[in-house]
Design a protein around this motif. Structure first.
Motif, PDB file in Angstrom:
ATOM      1  N   GLY A 157       0.796  -1.224   0.000  1.00 36.41           N
ATOM      2  CA  GLY A 157       0.000   0.000   0.000  1.00 36.41           C
ATOM      3  C   GLY A 157       0.823   1.265   0.000  1.00 36.41           C
ATOM      4  N   LEU A 158       2.088   1.172  -0.431  1.00 39.84           N
ATOM      5  CA  LEU A 158       2.983   2.321  -0.442  1.00 39.84           C
ATOM      6  C   LEU A 158       3.147   2.880  -1.844  1.00 39.84           C
ATOM      7  N   GLU A 159       3.352   4.177  -1.939  1.00 45.47           N
ATOM      8  CA  GLU A 159       3.850   4.752  -3.180  1.00 45.47           C
ATOM      9  C   GLU A 159       5.353   4.481  -3.257  1.00 45.47           C
ATOM     10  N   VAL A 160       5.870   4.353  -4.476  1.00 44.02           N
ATOM     11  CA  VAL A 160       7.293   4.097  -4.665  1.00 44.02           C
ATOM     12  C   VAL A 160       7.876   5.187  -5.552  1.00 44.02           C
ATOM     13  N   TYR A 161       8.916   5.825  -5.057  1.00 44.12           N
ATOM     14  CA  TYR A 161       9.578   6.891  -5.793  1.00 44.12           C
ATOM     15  C   TYR A 161      11.016   6.478  -6.130  1.00 44.12           C
ATOM     16  N   VAL A 162      11.436   6.747  -7.344  1.00 47.30           N
ATOM     17  CA  VAL A 162      12.861   6.733  -7.688  1.00 47.30           C
ATOM     18  C   VAL A 162      13.350   8.140  -7.385  1.00 47.30           C
ATOM     19  N   THR A 163      14.210   8.272  -6.392  1.00 42.72           N
ATOM     20  CA  THR A 163      14.444   9.593  -5.808  1.00 42.72           C
ATOM     21  C   THR A 163      15.732  10.278  -6.238  1.00 42.72           C
ATOM     22  N   GLU A 164      16.733   9.509  -6.725  1.00 41.59           N
ATOM     23  CA  GLU A 164      18.044  10.128  -6.956  1.00 41.59           C
ATOM     24  C   GLU A 164      18.719   9.507  -8.179  1.00 41.59           C
ATOM     25  N   LEU A 165      18.004   9.409  -9.272  1.00 45.52           N
ATOM     26  CA  LEU A 165      18.492   8.666 -10.432  1.00 45.52           C
ATOM     27  C   LEU A 165      19.643   9.376 -11.138  1.00 45.52           C
ATOM     28  N   ASP A 166      20.730   8.648 -11.336  1.00 42.51           N
ATOM     29  CA  ASP A 166      21.781   9.067 -12.261  1.00 42.51           C
ATOM     30  C   ASP A 166      22.449   7.815 -12.819  1.00 42.51           C
ATOM     31  N   ILE A 167      22.926   7.913 -14.043  1.00 36.89           N
ATOM     32  CA  ILE A 167      23.554   6.788 -14.732  1.00 36.89           C
ATOM     33  C   ILE A 167      24.818   7.307 -15.407  1.00 36.89           C
ATOM     34  N   PRO A 168      25.989   6.904 -14.956  1.00 39.36           N
ATOM     35  CA  PRO A 168      27.239   7.481 -15.468  1.00 39.36           C
ATOM     36  C   PRO A 168      27.532   7.058 -16.902  1.00 39.36           C
ATOM     37  N   LEU A 169      28.379   7.842 -17.542  1.00 43.76           N
ATOM     38  CA  LEU A 169      28.894   7.505 -18.861  1.00 43.76           C
ATOM     39  C   LEU A 169      29.999   6.472 -18.684  1.00 43.76           C
ATOM     40  N   LEU A 170      29.825   5.281 -19.265  1.00 44.02           N
ATOM     41  CA  LEU A 170      30.813   4.215 -19.162  1.00 44.02           C
ATOM     42  C   LEU A 170      31.647   4.144 -20.435  1.00 44.02           C
ATOM     43  N   ARG A 174       7.981   3.002 -15.712  1.00 47.63           N
ATOM     44  CA  ARG A 174       6.601   3.147 -16.190  1.00 47.63           C
ATOM     45  C   ARG A 174       5.849   1.827 -16.110  1.00 47.63           C
ATOM     46  N   ALA A 175       6.525   0.735 -16.466  1.00 52.75           N
ATOM     47  CA  ALA A 175       5.864  -0.562 -16.525  1.00 52.75           C
ATOM     48  C   ALA A 175       5.388  -1.037 -15.159  1.00 52.75           C
ATOM     49  N   CYS A 176       6.132  -0.697 -14.096  1.00 54.78           N
ATOM     50  CA  CYS A 176       5.735  -1.173 -12.765  1.00 54.78           C
ATOM     51  C   CYS A 176       5.043  -0.094 -11.933  1.00 54.78           C
ATOM     52  N   GLY A 177       4.734   1.044 -12.533  1.00 56.11           N
ATOM     53  CA  GLY A 177       3.896   2.030 -11.873  1.00 56.11           C
ATOM     54  C   GLY A 177       4.585   2.901 -10.845  1.00 56.11           C
ATOM     55  N   VAL A 178       5.882   3.171 -11.019  1.00 54.31           N
ATOM     56  CA  VAL A 178       6.559   4.127 -10.130  1.00 54.31           C
ATOM     57  C   VAL A 178       5.813   5.458 -10.174  1.00 54.31           C
ATOM     58  N   GLU A 179       5.497   6.006  -9.013  1.00 53.44           N
ATOM     59  CA  GLU A 179       4.698   7.235  -8.972  1.00 53.44           C
ATOM     60  C   GLU A 179       5.499   8.490  -9.285  1.00 53.44           C
ATOM     61  N   GLN A 180       6.753   8.531  -8.845  1.00 56.09           N
ATOM     62  CA  GLN A 180       7.602   9.698  -9.104  1.00 56.09           C
ATOM     63  C   GLN A 180       8.998   9.224  -9.476  1.00 56.09           C
ATOM     64  N   LEU A 181       9.612   9.898 -10.449  1.00 59.34           N
ATOM     65  CA  LEU A 181      10.992   9.637 -10.843  1.00 59.34           C
ATOM     66  C   LEU A 181      11.742  10.963 -10.831  1.00 59.34           C
ATOM     67  N   HIS A 182      12.786  11.033  -9.992  1.00 59.62           N
ATOM     68  CA  HIS A 182      13.584  12.252  -9.850  1.00 59.62           C
ATOM     69  C   HIS A 182      15.008  11.992 -10.302  1.00 59.62           C
ATOM     70  N   VAL A 183      15.547  12.858 -11.157  1.00 61.11           N
ATOM     71  CA  VAL A 183      16.960  12.787 -11.505  1.00 61.11           C
ATOM     72  C   VAL A 183      17.736  13.600 -10.478  1.00 61.11           C
ATOM     73  N   TRP A 184      18.977  13.151 -10.189  1.00 58.74           N
ATOM     74  CA  TRP A 184      19.736  13.737  -9.089  1.00 58.74           C
ATOM     75  C   TRP A 184      20.548  14.926  -9.590  1.00 58.74           C
ATOM     76  N   GLY A 185      19.830  15.979  -9.966  1.00 55.76           N
ATOM     77  CA  GLY A 185      20.448  17.175 -10.504  1.00 55.76           C
ATOM     78  C   GLY A 185      20.101  17.356 -11.957  1.00 55.76           C
ATOM     79  N   LEU A 186      20.518  18.480 -12.535  1.00 52.61           N
ATOM     80  CA  LEU A 186      20.230  18.766 -13.934  1.00 52.61           C
ATOM     81  C   LEU A 186      21.428  18.509 -14.833  1.00 52.61           C
ATOM     82  N   ALA A 187      22.529  19.167 -14.558  1.00 54.34           N
ATOM     83  CA  ALA A 187      23.644  19.172 -15.505  1.00 54.34           C
ATOM     84  C   ALA A 187      24.899  18.550 -14.913  1.00 54.34           C
ATOM     85  N   ASP A 188      25.663  17.902 -15.766  1.00 49.43           N
ATOM     86  CA  ASP A 188      26.961  17.349 -15.371  1.00 49.43           C
ATOM     87  C   ASP A 188      27.871  18.462 -14.843  1.00 49.43           C
TER      88      ASP A 188
END
Length: 343
Positions: free
Chosen positions: A263-276, A295-309
């Motif tokens: 019964g919880l909402e699930v947020y991705v709160t600090e997403l970043d993916i480095p250049l490999l 999107r497929a599993c219904g995450v309610e909020q997705l936040h990227v951890w900042g704007l620019a490199d």
């Protein structure tokens, strides 16, 4: 790729809120490219209030920059996620880390800090989600990080209480919980009706891991103690640990689904993916695949951890982990995310 798109990321779909960390630790809001991007691409923001900046002394507080961002977001009808009300020792200023506190002292200090943050500027009513606790658990064992470690729990001197989760066997990771856990959720609920979130790191792709089991136990314990827990935050600083198979998006999705079942909402709160080493196209593909999984599993909020490199020199600097380059130009990853959101 450097031509600005005609619409923002938030406009490609309507179910999942798309957010970003507004750099409250770096600057106050100001007209220009940062604000333009925030308003074009996002419909929620993460605002940080780290203790090293906001808590110069035991009963001295400095929320001026944080309050400016709160008021800016409200003026633009952007929901706000506040990060964080309690965390491990490295988040706190030296005066707090170096003193020999006893439990009643820490309880009083934590209470006054939360009261001040929420009542000042009417923040308790303006903010939509409060991240109450952050990174209390060891990533591998699920035990509470000991006070003696470098990233130990700052509030452990407040004492311990017996587990009331009702779980048994392997599902009962910890026999005791810090009294601070319950205290913090109880105190936050006194000053706000906003949603209350429990957040952890390094467990996003490990639905059967001890840390995730410990989080589930925490939530059941808190609920049985009469506390309100509305959401779980999975940080998702991806490609951080070698022991994790980040190609197993099915594991991430199952992790989200089991918290939804509580019964919880699930947020991705600090997403970043480095250049490999495999280049920008591969980085863009990873961003797009992960957004599709959210999107497929219904995450309610997705936040990227900042704007620019390159803006936050203290976090993954030099790894180019975000959607905009150092000149705030859209990267290949940005357009890949837009495509994933529009499908």
């Amino acid at each position: 790729m450097n031509i600005a798109p005609e619409k923002g990321l938030k406009d490609y779909q309507s179910k999942m809120l798309i957010g970003a960390r507004a750099d409250a630790e770096v600057c106050a809001p100001y007209p220009g490219r940062v604000n333009d991007i925030l308003l074009r691409d996002f419909n929620v923001v993460t605002l940080t209030a780290y203790f090293k900046r906001t808590w110069p002394g035991p009963f001295s507080y400095d929320f001026r920059v944080f309050n400016q961002w709160v008021n800016w977001a409200k003026a633009h009808d952007l929901p706000i996620v506040m990060h964080m009300l309690a965390g491990h020792k490295l988040y706190y200023p030296e005066w707090a880390r170096n003193a020999a506190w006893e439990g009643p002292d820490q309880a009083f200090l934590a209470y006054q800090y939360i009261r001040q943050l929420m009542t000042e500027n009417d923040n308790g009513k303006k903010i939509d989600v409060f991240n109450v606790v952050n990174e209390f658990l060891d990533p591998v064992t699920g035990a509470y990080r000991p006070e003696s470690s470098e990233i130990g729990n700052f509030l452990l001197p407040m004492g311990w209480e017996k587990d009331e989760s009702g779980l048994s066997g392997e599902a009962r990771v910890n026999a005791l919980h810090p009294r601070a856990l319950t205290f913090l959720f109880e105190t936050a609920a006194r000053f706000t009706d906003a949603k209350l979130e429990l957040r952890e790191d390094c467990c996003d792709f490990e639905p059967d891991g001890r840390k995730v089991q410990a989080m589930r136990q925490q939530i059941l314990h808190l609920r049985n103690k009469g506390c309100r827990v509305d959401a779980v935050g999975l940080q998702c600083h991806l490609f951080w640990e070698d022991r994790v198979d980040y190609s197993r998006l099915d594991l991430f999705q199952r992790n989200v689904e089991q918290f939804h079942e509580m019964g919880l909402e699930v947020y991705v709160t600090e997403l970043d993916i480095p250049l490999l080493s495999d280049g920008e196209a591969a980085q863009a593909r990873r961003w797009a695949d992960f957004v599709r999984a959210c999107r497929a599993c219904g995450v309610e909020q997705l936040h990227v951890w900042g704007l620019a490199d390159g803006v936050d020199k203290n976090w993954r600097d030099g790894t180019h982990p975000l959607l905009f380059d150092e000149q705030y130009r859209e990267k290949a990853a940005y357009y890949a995310v837009a495509e994933a959101l529009s499908e």
